[in-house]
Each structure stands twice: as C-alpha cells, then as structure tokens.
Design a protein around this motif. Structure first.
Motif, PDB file in Angstrom:
ATOM      1  N   PHE A 331      48.572 -22.599 -64.119  1.00 47.66           N
ATOM      2  CA  PHE A 331      48.248 -23.701 -65.024  1.00 47.66           C
ATOM      3  C   PHE A 331      47.914 -24.989 -64.278  1.00 47.66           C
ATOM      4  CE2 PHE A 331      53.016 -23.408 -65.063  1.00 47.66           C
ATOM      5  CZ  PHE A 331      53.297 -24.580 -64.372  1.00 47.66           C
ATOM      6  N   GLN A 332      48.128 -25.001 -62.954  1.00 50.52           N
ATOM      7  CA  GLN A 332      47.778 -26.192 -62.181  1.00 50.52           C
ATOM      8  C   GLN A 332      46.296 -26.532 -62.264  1.00 50.52           C
ATOM      9  OE1 GLN A 332      47.542 -25.824 -57.700  1.00 50.52           O
ATOM     10  NE2 GLN A 332      48.396 -23.804 -58.143  1.00 50.52           N
ATOM     11  N   TRP A 333      45.452 -25.576 -62.640  1.00 52.38           N
ATOM     12  CA  TRP A 333      44.015 -25.852 -62.736  1.00 52.38           C
ATOM     13  C   TRP A 333      43.688 -26.839 -63.869  1.00 52.38           C
ATOM     14  CZ3 TRP A 333      39.859 -23.692 -59.805  1.00 52.38           C
ATOM     15  CH2 TRP A 333      40.273 -22.846 -58.765  1.00 52.38           C
ATOM     16  N   ARG A 334      44.613 -27.055 -64.788  1.00 51.93           N
ATOM     17  CA  ARG A 334      44.415 -28.066 -65.831  1.00 51.93           C
ATOM     18  C   ARG A 334      44.685 -29.476 -65.305  1.00 51.93           C
ATOM     19  NH1 ARG A 334      46.966 -26.357 -71.601  1.00 51.93           N
ATOM     20  NH2 ARG A 334      45.790 -28.226 -72.125  1.00 51.93           N
ATOM     21  N   THR A 335      45.617 -29.560 -64.369  1.00 54.78           N
ATOM     22  CA  THR A 335      46.188 -30.850 -63.991  1.00 54.78           C
ATOM     23  C   THR A 335      45.202 -31.807 -63.326  1.00 54.78           C
ATOM     24  OG1 THR A 335      48.266 -29.628 -63.698  1.00 54.78           O
ATOM     25  CG2 THR A 335      48.220 -31.915 -62.940  1.00 54.78           C
ATOM     26  N   PRO A 336      44.285 -31.380 -62.447  1.00 57.53           N
ATOM     27  CA  PRO A 336      43.388 -32.350 -61.808  1.00 57.53           C
ATOM     28  C   PRO A 336      42.540 -33.156 -62.797  1.00 57.53           C
ATOM     29  CG  PRO A 336      43.340 -30.271 -60.631  1.00 57.53           C
ATOM     30  CD  PRO A 336      44.122 -30.019 -61.882  1.00 57.53           C
ATOM     31  N   LEU A 337      42.022 -32.496 -63.819  1.00 61.66           N
ATOM     32  CA  LEU A 337      41.220 -33.223 -64.806  1.00 61.66           C
ATOM     33  C   LEU A 337      42.086 -34.158 -65.643  1.00 61.66           C
ATOM     34  CD1 LEU A 337      38.738 -30.425 -65.903  1.00 61.66           C
ATOM     35  CD2 LEU A 337      38.112 -32.619 -64.875  1.00 61.66           C
ATOM     36  N   LEU A 338      43.292 -33.719 -65.966  1.00 60.49           N
ATOM     37  CA  LEU A 338      44.206 -34.596 -66.705  1.00 60.49           C
ATOM     38  C   LEU A 338      44.654 -35.768 -65.834  1.00 60.49           C
ATOM     39  CD1 LEU A 338      46.221 -31.789 -68.474  1.00 60.49           C
ATOM     40  CD2 LEU A 338      44.702 -33.433 -69.591  1.00 60.49           C
ATOM     41  N   ALA A 339      44.789 -35.525 -64.524  1.00 60.14           N
ATOM     42  CA  ALA A 339      45.086 -36.619 -63.597  1.00 60.14           C
ATOM     43  C   ALA A 339      43.938 -37.609 -63.562  1.00 60.14           C
ATOM     44  CB  ALA A 339      45.350 -36.057 -62.198  1.00 60.14           C
ATOM     45  N   ALA A 340      42.696 -37.100 -63.579  1.00 56.09           N
ATOM     46  CA  ALA A 340      41.530 -37.995 -63.596  1.00 56.09           C
ATOM     47  C   ALA A 340      41.556 -38.899 -64.828  1.00 56.09           C
ATOM     48  CB  ALA A 340      40.251 -37.169 -63.556  1.00 56.09           C
ATOM     49  N   GLN A 341      41.873 -38.308 -65.968  1.00 53.05           N
ATOM     50  CA  GLN A 341      41.977 -39.105 -67.197  1.00 53.05           C
ATOM     51  C   GLN A 341      43.003 -40.225 -67.039  1.00 53.05           C
ATOM     52  OE1 GLN A 341      43.807 -37.084 -70.525  1.00 53.05           O
ATOM     53  NE2 GLN A 341      42.536 -38.181 -72.006  1.00 53.05           N
ATOM     54  N   LYS A 342      44.147 -39.897 -66.459  1.00 56.61           N
ATOM     55  CA  LYS A 342      45.200 -40.893 -66.273  1.00 56.61           C
ATOM     56  C   LYS A 342      44.794 -41.956 -65.253  1.00 56.61           C
ATOM     57  CE  LYS A 342      49.090 -37.895 -67.561  1.00 56.61           C
ATOM     58  NZ  LYS A 342      49.638 -38.789 -68.612  1.00 56.61           N
ATOM     59  N   ILE A 343      44.123 -41.543 -64.190  1.00 62.85           N
ATOM     60  CA  ILE A 343      43.685 -42.492 -63.159  1.00 62.85           C
ATOM     61  C   ILE A 343      42.734 -43.532 -63.756  1.00 62.85           C
ATOM     62  CG2 ILE A 343      42.262 -42.680 -61.080  1.00 62.85           C
ATOM     63  CD1 ILE A 343      43.550 -39.949 -60.219  1.00 62.85           C
ATOM     64  N   PHE A 344      41.774 -43.099 -64.550  1.00 62.70           N
ATOM     65  CA  PHE A 344      40.817 -44.050 -65.127  1.00 62.70           C
ATOM     66  C   PHE A 344      41.436 -44.871 -66.262  1.00 62.70           C
ATOM     67  CE2 PHE A 344      37.676 -40.971 -63.275  1.00 62.70           C
ATOM     68  CZ  PHE A 344      37.233 -41.841 -62.289  1.00 62.70           C
ATOM     69  N   ALA A 345      42.581 -44.412 -66.756  1.00 63.56           N
ATOM     70  CA  ALA A 345      43.335 -45.225 -67.716  1.00 63.56           C
ATOM     71  C   ALA A 345      44.293 -46.182 -67.008  1.00 63.56           C
ATOM     72  CB  ALA A 345      44.122 -44.319 -68.656  1.00 63.56           C
ATOM     73  N   GLY A 346      44.360 -46.082 -65.658  1.00 68.87           N
ATOM     74  CA  GLY A 346      45.231 -46.954 -64.880  1.00 68.87           C
ATOM     75  C   GLY A 346      46.697 -46.621 -64.993  1.00 68.87           C
ATOM     76  N   GLU A 347      47.014 -45.389 -65.392  1.00 70.24           N
ATOM     77  CA  GLU A 347      48.413 -44.986 -65.544  1.00 70.24           C
ATOM     78  C   GLU A 347      49.002 -44.552 -64.199  1.00 70.24           C
ATOM     79  OE1 GLU A 347      48.899 -41.982 -68.519  1.00 70.24           O
ATOM     80  OE2 GLU A 347      47.435 -42.898 -69.875  1.00 70.24           O
ATOM     81  N   GLU A 348      50.291 -44.757 -64.054  1.00 72.50           N
ATOM     82  CA  GLU A 348      50.977 -44.240 -62.881  1.00 72.50           C
ATOM     83  C   GLU A 348      51.000 -42.718 -62.923  1.00 72.50           C
ATOM     84  OE1 GLU A 348      54.221 -47.476 -61.298  1.00 72.50           O
ATOM     85  OE2 GLU A 348      54.911 -45.883 -62.640  1.00 72.50           O
ATOM     86  N   ILE A 349      50.810 -42.106 -61.756  1.00 68.16           N
ATOM     87  CA  ILE A 349      50.918 -40.654 -61.635  1.00 68.16           C
ATOM     88  C   ILE A 349      51.693 -40.337 -60.363  1.00 68.16           C
ATOM     89  CG2 ILE A 349      48.783 -40.192 -62.905  1.00 68.16           C
ATOM     90  CD1 ILE A 349      47.446 -39.611 -60.203  1.00 68.16           C
TER      91      ILE A 349
END
Length: 401
Positions: A331-349
C-alpha cells in the motif's frame, strides 16, 4: 545542510554489485549460484543501529488515521513543507525503477487509481512516468530528462538501486522542487520525505525468528534471494543470517533471479544432499515453485516463509504447511501521491515516513484469502486499494496502465 548517509555502505554496495556481476541485477534473468561469500557480505550490509531501530519499530503502534495504513507513520520526526505551499493542480514526475515483477505491478495499479482520485480533487494535474526497466543507467537518464524538461512540480522516485541513484536524486533536489523517494532508499537526506515500510531488517527478524521457533537446533534452511545490491533485500538477509548463526540453524543461500525453474533446481539439488527443514525467502516470487520441488521429491513440506502474494497464500492454505507471509507493505504506492498533496498544502509530513509492516500469520491467512477472493495469483494481499474507485475490477483484471 545536505547530509550523506553511510559513505562506507555506498562503497560496499558498489563493490557487492561488481563482485556479484554474474548474479544478475535484472529480476527477469536468472543467474543463480551459491554465494560462498554470503557471510562476509551480510556483515558488510549489517547495521546494528538500524537493526535495533527496526526491531523496536515492529512493536510500535503507528500514528495516523485508523484504517488507512498508507497514511500512518511510526516514530516520525515531522518536517515543515510550508515553503512548497501552492494553489492549483500540480504535475508530478515519476521516475520508476520498473514494473517487472508482480509486487511492483500491483503497486503501480494502486498508484494510478490513487492518481485518479487526486486528479478529480484538483490536487494533481497529471503524472508523467518513465520506467527504467530495472536499469540504473536508464533511471539516471530518466531523472535527468525530467530535470532538463523543467516542467515538474514534484519529483517522485522509486530507486532502482541505492548508491547508484544518489547523485541523480541530489540533482533533482538541487532544482528546488520537492523530491519524494519511496520503496528503496538512497544515501542522501535531501528529499522532503523518504517513504517506506519498517524495512528489510524487520522482515529478516520476523522471518528468521519464526523459523528458529518452529525448527530444532541444527536444522537446515535454504535461503532463496532474488538479487544483490538492493538495500532492503540485503538487509533482510543480513538480519536473518545473524539470527540463524546465533541459534544453530544451518543456512545456505542462493541468488535465484526469482526464476521458478532455477528455484526448483536449487531445492532439488539441496534435497539430493539431504534433508531441508526450512525455506527462507527475501521476496515471495517463486514461492510456489519451491513448494512444488518438495512435492516432486515426495518429501515432507518445509517450514517456510514466503510473502503476501496470493499464489503463496493459496498454496499455503492448500498444503497446510507451517508458514508465515512477511509483508513489504504494498500500500506504500499510494503514499507518495498523498504526500505530494500534503506538501503543496504546506502540511507537515514525516521526514522519514515509516509505514506499518506486519506479516500475515496462520491465524490470519483465511481472512486475507477471503478479502482477496477473485484476485489473480500475482496480486498482493495487503495492497490497500479497497476504497479506490476501480476496486475490485481493475486489480482482478490486472490492467497495467
């Protein structure tokens, strides 16, 4: 300041690849041989600090949304991404090592279904992908192509190998655009985040402890390894070999290229020498072939560790052998795109995004067989795409985008 990790390990990785050139780094081409230098190599890849870290992480309850393990994390140090905050849909550029095996194919399908969700929400406009087909040189060229193209808002990289990809990843970081690395690691901390399950040492610990518990001292285990030089695979064996050696388990290891015919030959040759009590694998490709070699020889099934690939789970259930299915969370293959969404929202990851990783036990195998009924043999049980729009048909039909 950019920091390089473990220069010594980088040299070891490069030397291991050269020394084992006869044992192909292409999973589709088999050149198996017994590795007489396995003990020395495992020691070189062994990292006590990382071993201890992953040993402990196995018992940590992850943080994050319940029921969404692809967004959960273990012992995270959060990183500020506010510098990348931006509005509008963004273009992702994905440099992928390959889709040359069933594990990567399953993940690739899941990633594309996640992409559809993020496109519909307006977070990601498109994902341009280049497939390196298991070649370091090709992936380096792919990353440089994306850099020179100049149209990427974020780089997603699943490295083909560890040391060789590090300079190319650093060049991507030098563009000032966010870089997300997942699955296999590199030897720099310049990416915004590195996403991976707990890791290879955890796999090696889980599997070796299982075999040690189930077998008598002095038992013989045949270890089937896919290919050399990839950190997570080398760490799996380094951990397992350490524990076997400490617990009077005789272990011999072979590189197989994940070729079923070669796996059968290796097992048959070992059975001709005497009893084989256990089978250890650093990846589940070819697990069924290993079991069939015992059937062909008319001897008792071994105690065995495979993986959460459906072919192994089904054969495990059919034969009733004593088994464990370690997991390198697909399921890690989902995480990079969801991380991208968070990065452009300026959220901490998480700076190092450690995802949950837990094996499937005998008590759980029926549950995962039922949940994945109708999925092809090459599907991975813990793929984590049940809430995505194409479920279950896209995975059942094995449509490779």
């Amino acid at each position: 300041m950019r920091r390089r990790y473990s220069v010594a390990s980088a040299m070891v990785g490069a030397l291991a690849l050269i020394a084992l050139a006869g044992c192909t780094t292409d999973p589709n081409v088999a050149a198996p041989s017994e590795d007489a230098g396995a003990t020395e190599e495992a020691v070189e890849w062994f990292d006590q600090e990382l071993y201890d870290k992953q040993y402990a992480e196995r018992s940590v309850v992850p943080e994050g949304p319940e029921g969404q393990p692809w967004l959960q994390y273990i012992n995270a140090e959060m990183t500020d991404t506010s510098a990348y905050a931006a509005t509008g849909a963004k273009k992702a550029c994905f440099a992928n090592a390959s889709i040359s095996n069933p594990w990567r194919q399953t993940g690739w399908i899941t990633m594309n279904e996640q992409l559809k969700v993020l496109q519909e929400s307006g977070a990601i406009s498109e994902m341009e992908t280049r497939d390196a087909q298991d070649s370091d040189d090709t992936q380096i060229a792919d990353i440089d192509y994306f850099i020179n193209e100049g149209n990427c808002d974020i780089f997603l990289i699943s490295p083909n190998s560890t040391a060789a990809m590090t300079p190319a990843v650093e060049r991507a970081c030098d563009t000032g655009k966010p870089v997300v690395v997942f699955d296999r690691g590199v030897q720099t901390d310049c990416p915004v985040t590195f996403i991976h399950p707990i890791g290879g040492f955890a796999w090696g610990i889980d599997t070796a402890e299982f075999l040690i518990e189930e077998l008598e001292p002095g038992s013989k285990v045949v270890a089937l390894r896919v290919l050399p030089g990839v950190d997570v695979l080398e760490q799996r064996w380094a951990a397992a070999e350490k524990l076997f050696g400490e617990n009077d388990i005789e272990a011999v290891d072979y590189f197989t290229g994940a070729d079923p015919a070669e796996i059968k030959k290796i097992i048959s040759d070992e059975l001709a020498k005497g009893d084989v009590d256990g089978i250890w694998m650093d990846a589940g490709d070819g697990a069924v072939a290993a079991i069939e070699a015992f059937e062909d020889a008319g001897v008792d099934y071994p105690v065995m560790t495979g993986e959460d690939e459906m072919s192994f789970l089904r054969k495990w259930k059919e034969t009733g052998l004593t088994g464990l299915a370690p997991v390198y969370s697909n399921f890690q293959w989902r995480t990079p795109l969801l991380a991208a969404q968070k990065i452009f929202a300026g959220e901490e990851i998480p700076k190092e995004w450690v995802l949950p990783q837990s094996p499937i036990t005998a008590e759980e195998v029926d549950q995962y067989l039922e949940a994945n009924e109708g999925m092809p043999d090459g599907h991975y049980a813990k793929f984590g795409g049940e809430d995505l729009p194409g479920y279950p048909q896209i995975w059942q039909e094995r449509v490779i985008p």
